[in-house]
Structure formats: C-alpha cells, structure tokens
Design an enzyme around this catalytic site. Structure first.
Site, PDB file in Angstrom:
ATOM      1  N   THR A   1       0.801  -1.015  -0.083  1.00 32.01           N
ATOM      2  CA  THR A   1       0.073   0.083  -0.115  1.00 32.01           C
ATOM      3  C   THR A   1       0.977   1.253   0.075  1.00 32.01           C
ATOM      4  O   THR A   1       2.177   1.272   0.047  1.00 32.01           O
ATOM      5  CB  THR A   1      -1.038  -0.045   1.311  1.00 32.01           C
ATOM      6  OG1 THR A   1       0.016   0.422   2.501  1.00 32.01           O
ATOM      7  CG2 THR A   1      -1.493  -1.210   1.510  1.00 32.01           C
ATOM      8  N   CYS A   2       0.284   2.402   0.111  1.00 31.91           N
ATOM      9  CA  CYS A   2       1.254   3.719   0.070  1.00 31.91           C
ATOM     10  C   CYS A   2       1.857   3.696   1.559  1.00 31.91           C
ATOM     11  O   CYS A   2       2.874   4.316   1.355  1.00 31.91           O
ATOM     12  CB  CYS A   2       0.236   4.887   0.050  1.00 31.91           C
ATOM     13  SG  CYS A   2      -1.001   5.138   1.297  1.00 31.91           S
TER      14      CYS A   2
END
Length: 112
Positions: free
Chosen positions: A57-58
């Site tokens: 994910t970020c």
C-alpha cells in the site's frame, strides 16, 4: 483432523518497510503492483516457497510466507521491484513465528 498437515510456525516469516522508518519515495521503490505480484508468486513456486502473500500500500510493503529463511522472501520481493536488497535489509523489520502472526493480525485489524 484427518488429512490435515500442521505447519511449523517457526517457518512463517514477515519482512517489511512502512511509514514509520521510510518516506514515500523510498517505499515506492519496493511497491508491488498486480504484474509484479504475479511474477513474485510464480518465482516463489519455482524457488520452493509454498505459501506467500505480499501486502503493498502507500504506507507499507510487506512480504509474508513460509520459507526456510526470511532472506528467501526478501530476495523474491526485491527481484521484482526497483529497490535493492541491501537497502531493504537496512530498513526493514523482520518477524518470525508467533510474532509474525501477531503482526499480521494487528495490520489486518488496523492496529498498525
């Protein structure tokens, strides 16, 4: 349970980087998209890693799996990203066995 094979938890590893120790640009070097994920899974099978999961994910990139060593997982991840193993190893956290299970539950529950 008949026919059920129990897995040794000491062979379950997690290694990852997250927002706590790395900035977004560096995390981006280890980001995994759908094409890379498929390649990692295919390569894992060829290298004898029977179970594998990548979370990207970020805020984090983590690789979970059953392996003889965490180094196998790190090599798999870094072989399909733009980041290198030495950088990843210098910044990553590594968990094994029950500690790795605890971590995946905390991540899944949104506690980490």
């Amino acid at each position: 349970m008949h026919g059920h094979k129990q897995t040794d938890l000491s062979a379950f590893f997690i290694s990852g980087i997250n927002y706590k120790k790395t900035d977004a640009a560096l995390r981006g070097e280890f980001a995994v998209g759908p094409t890379q994920y498929a390649s990692i899974l295919q390569k894992a099978t060829l290298e004898g890693v029977p179970e594998l999961f990548v979370l990207s994910t970020c805020n984090r990139t983590e690789i979970y799996g059953l392996a003889t060593s965490v180094d196998m997982l790190i090599r798999l991840l870094c072989s399909k990203t733009t980041g290198d193993s030495a950088t990843f190893i210098g910044l990553c956290y590594i968990k094994q066995g029950a500690e790795a299970i605890q971590h995946i539950l905390e991540v899944g529950a949104g506690l980490d």
